[in-house]
Design a protein around this motif. Structure first.
Motif, PDB file in Angstrom:
ATOM      1  N   SER A  14     -46.001 -84.118  68.977  1.00  0.00           N
ATOM      2  CA  SER A  14     -47.021 -83.123  69.269  1.00  0.00           C
ATOM      3  C   SER A  14     -47.260 -82.948  70.757  1.00  0.00           C
ATOM      4  CB  SER A  14     -48.343 -83.495  68.577  1.00  0.00           C
ATOM      5  OG  SER A  14     -48.777 -84.764  69.025  1.00  0.00           O
ATOM      6  N   LYS A  28     -52.872 -77.528  68.822  1.00  0.00           N
ATOM      7  CA  LYS A  28     -53.314 -76.472  67.908  1.00  0.00           C
ATOM      8  C   LYS A  28     -54.592 -75.791  68.393  1.00  0.00           C
ATOM      9  CE  LYS A  28     -53.744 -75.346  63.074  1.00  0.00           C
ATOM     10  NZ  LYS A  28     -53.150 -75.625  61.770  1.00  0.00           N
ATOM     11  N   TYR A  31     -53.956 -72.773  70.543  1.00  0.00           N
ATOM     12  CA  TYR A  31     -53.561 -71.599  69.758  1.00  0.00           C
ATOM     13  C   TYR A  31     -54.760 -70.954  69.074  1.00  0.00           C
ATOM     14  CZ  TYR A  31     -51.738 -69.046  65.694  1.00  0.00           C
ATOM     15  OH  TYR A  31     -51.490 -68.099  64.736  1.00  0.00           O
ATOM     16  N   ASN A 319     -45.996 -71.174  67.997  1.00  0.00           N
ATOM     17  CA  ASN A 319     -46.366 -72.275  67.105  1.00  0.00           C
ATOM     18  C   ASN A 319     -45.153 -73.115  66.742  1.00  0.00           C
ATOM     19  OD1 ASN A 319     -49.137 -71.973  66.782  1.00  0.00           O
ATOM     20  ND2 ASN A 319     -48.925 -70.470  65.153  1.00  0.00           N
ATOM     21  N   ASN A 323     -46.380 -75.351  61.299  1.00  0.00           N
ATOM     22  CA  ASN A 323     -47.819 -75.163  61.450  1.00  0.00           C
ATOM     23  C   ASN A 323     -48.375 -74.399  60.240  1.00  0.00           C
ATOM     24  OD1 ASN A 323     -50.422 -74.849  62.986  1.00  0.00           O
ATOM     25  ND2 ASN A 323     -49.837 -72.694  62.818  1.00  0.00           N
ATOM     26  N   ASP A 328     -54.901 -71.111  59.419  1.00  0.00           N
ATOM     27  CA  ASP A 328     -55.255 -70.551  60.726  1.00  0.00           C
ATOM     28  C   ASP A 328     -55.749 -69.115  60.580  1.00  0.00           C
ATOM     29  OD1 ASP A 328     -54.406 -72.917  61.796  1.00  0.00           O
ATOM     30  OD2 ASP A 328     -52.513 -72.137  62.593  1.00  0.00           O
TER      31      ASP A 328
END
Length: 622
Positions: A14, A28, A31, A319, A323, A328
């Motif tokens: 990550s 994340k 994003y 991404n 993901n 999301d």
């Protein structure tokens, strides 16, 4: 099993980029905040509250929520999935359907037009922000710049009254000199303008009489525009690696300011009246019987979520492959809608107080768009104690809301350039980003002339309307009916894991029927109810309307042009050529070989094959 192993690898790595060539979001949160910042913009503050008030108050939330579920969320999820699956921007992602590559070009061109005038609006907010650094707000009274029509209160012109048992009609001076009282409902007021309105037109804009009278560049607005572009360029000089950190402030702090404005507004006299008009007992459930209300709800959802602009595809393309774009999409959409509702309380509580102080009904102080942000709300803030503080907070919030939407729009353009010239973009990202910002700054100078507001309104009227609707309709038809909706679902399952048929039932219903029908209905309605653009009472000249049509034609003409070029370059007879262009390109599929599996084991690897994509006359590739 492979999916779980990939997830483990993603988790372990990550801190590093999965896609070394294009790069990935650092985490994340970068994003999600970028997506929230992109979706939550000025419209959430200056358009939604007014629409809610106008369309039945709290009752408007019923069609608004339904349109979110039926039109907004399905298209939002589709675009997020599309960008993440291929790790490509809005033009190159049409390897999925080469015949429709023009749709991606249309999205990028429209985003460019909107980016030009959107930064001008940020420049307006910056100007007001700097003007707030004064002990007395410059629009709080009729100062030297005002004319004889400027007044802080409404002035009575004439009315009916009773004199010696007879009803007479007389001017107000006669009424007051004879100690008479005006009869209810008969009062006529002099045509006056409040200080905030005259300040907006005479000082901020130095507004000319119309589009025909360009006038000079308003130098302080030009400087504010330059500052705005400098901020955007500085935030994006390293692409998503830098903008992903900036949005922690630009996306979150507006919520702090909204909360402060709401708490302050709720403590003021008259705030309850404003809230009642917004979403309280004034709600009118019978409004749901009017088609206009449903059209407004669908349109607001569509534009508020920023679907079909290309930005969602561009941001999602960074991404990691596995993901969970499904969760999301839901999170961002719900956050966007709740923000709109929350902003309405902050706006209407203070407008209610303004109505109370000025002894006017709330309906007379409510407005939307420029008039809300730069006339009505500043006037309301000027009546508060310590008004410069509240004014600073409000315009700082507008600047932040505009900037993070602008970040994503510019990232859409640079992502498109990256997909076409990856090596050049890798080495020269900062200079290219700076070059884009400089070019758009110069293109935006027409919007900071004395006729600038007419140009801003013209671009918004044409480019931010039909072009986006056309692109959205073709996008969903192309992916669902030509590429194949079930095939696209299988692509999504490669990323988020296998789901049950029941899970996909809703999405199939929306993608195959409900969403395209709703989008077509909005498009047809918009065409049928088209009216020539106006700004207030100012009509546009015929040539101005022609320029507007030329802009929208320039945006959408690439759809048929690119389709014709693709067909012309294909082999076989006409029917075979069309069929060939309706099949995915040889290099369509997950960007990295490790994610392709058996379904895409045949994909041509662009890093190994020199024969990338077929160039088009537009200079774009798929």
């Amino acid at each position: 099993k492979d999916f779980n192993l990939s997830n483990e690898k993603d988790a372990q790595g990550s801190g590093s980029d999965e896609n070394a060539e294009r790069g990935n979001w650092s985490n994340k949160a970068d994003y999600l905040l970028s997506m929230v910042g992109y979706a939550v913009g000025l419209g959430n503050v200056w358009r939604f509250p007014y629409l809610t008030y106008q369309n039945g108050g709290g009752a408007f939330l019923i069609p608004y929520t339904l349109m979110l579920a039926l039109a907004g969320l399905p298209l939002f999820f589709m675009e997020c999935s599309l960008g993440q699956f291929a790790s490509l921007g809005p033009v190159s992602v049409w390897r999925i359907l080469p015949l429709f590559q023009g749709v991606g070009i249309t999205m990028v061109i429209i985003s460019t037009f909107v980016t030009i005038y959107y930064n001008v609006i940020i420049a307006y907010a910056l100007y007001y922000l700097f003007a707030s650094f004064q002990k007395v707000l410059p629009w709080s009274d009729c100062f030297s710049w005002a004319d004889e029509f400027c007044s802080k209160t409404r002035l009575v012109s004439d009315c009916n009254a009773t004199l010696d048992g007879e009803i007479i009609h007389a001017n107000y001076s006669f009424i007051t000199n004879n100690n008479l009282t005006c009869m209810n409902g008969t009062i006529n007021y002099k045509p006056v303008q409040f200080p905030s309105e005259q300040y907006w037109n005479k000082v901020t804009l130095q507004r000319s009489s119309g589009l025909d009278e360009t006038g000079n560049i308003v130098w302080y607005l030009a400087l504010c525009l330059l500052l705005s572009w400098m901020i955007v360029g500085a935030a994006l000089f390293k692409g998503i690696k830098s903008s992903g950190k900036v949005v922690y402030f630009t996306a979150l702090f507006p919520y702090v300011i909204l909360l402060i404005l709401l708490v302050r507004g709720a403590t003021l006299e008259g705030a309850r009246d404003g809230i009642e008009y917004y979403i309280g007992t004034q709600s009118n459930i019978t409004k749901l019987m009017e088609a206009e209300v449903w059209k407004d709800a669908a349109t607001q959802i569509f534009y508020s979520l920023s679907v079909a602009w290309g930005g969602l595809v561009a941001l999602s393309s960074y991404n990691k492959f596995h993901n969970n774009c499904y969760s999301d999409a839901i999170m961002v959409c719900v956050t966007n809608c709740l923000t709109s509702i929350f902003a309405g309380f902050a706006i209407f509580s203070i407008l209610g107080h303004m109505a109370f102080v000025s002894k006017r009904p709330v309906s007379e102080v409510v407005d939307s768009g420029f008039d809300l942000a730069f006339v009505a709300y500043p006037e309301a803030l000027s009546k508060l104690p310590v008004s410069p503080l509240w004014s600073f907070l409000f315009f700082f919030m507008l600047v932040l809301l505009g900037l993070d939407s602008q970040f994503a729009s510019i990232e859409t353009l640079t992502t498109t350039i990256h997909d076409i010239y990856p090596e050049a973009m890798k080495k020269l990202r900062a200079p290219i980003t700076l070059g884009v910002c400089v070019l758009l700054f110069f293109l935006g100078l027409i919007c900071v002339t004395q006729a600038g507001i007419y140009w801003v309104n013209l671009i918004d009227h044409f480019c931010a309307g039909w072009g986006i609707l056309i692109a959205a309709v073709l996008e969903i038809i192309g992916i669902v009916y030509i590429y194949g909706g079930n095939r696209f679902i299988e692509d999504i399952e490669m990323m988020i894991g296998k789901k049950s048929c029941l899970f996909w039932l809703w999405w199939r219903a929306c993608w195959f029927f409900i969403t395209p029908v709703l989008l077509m209905a909005i498009l047809v309605w918009s065409l049928v109810t088209f009216s020539t653009p106006t700004y207030g009472s100012v009509l546009y000249p015929t040539w101005g309307t022609v320029v507007g049509w030329c802009m929208i034609i320039f945006c959408v003409i690439w759809i048929p042009v690119i389709a014709i070029v693709k067909i012309a370059k294909a082999e076989g007879n006409l029917c075979q050529r069309i069929v060939s262009c309706c099949r995915p390109a040889a290099n369509w599929g997950p960007y990295l070989e490790c994610h392709r599996g058996e379904r895409y084991s045949h994909v041509v690897d662009p890093k190994k094959e020199k024969e990338h994509e077929i160039p088009t006359v537009s200079g774009f590739v798929y």
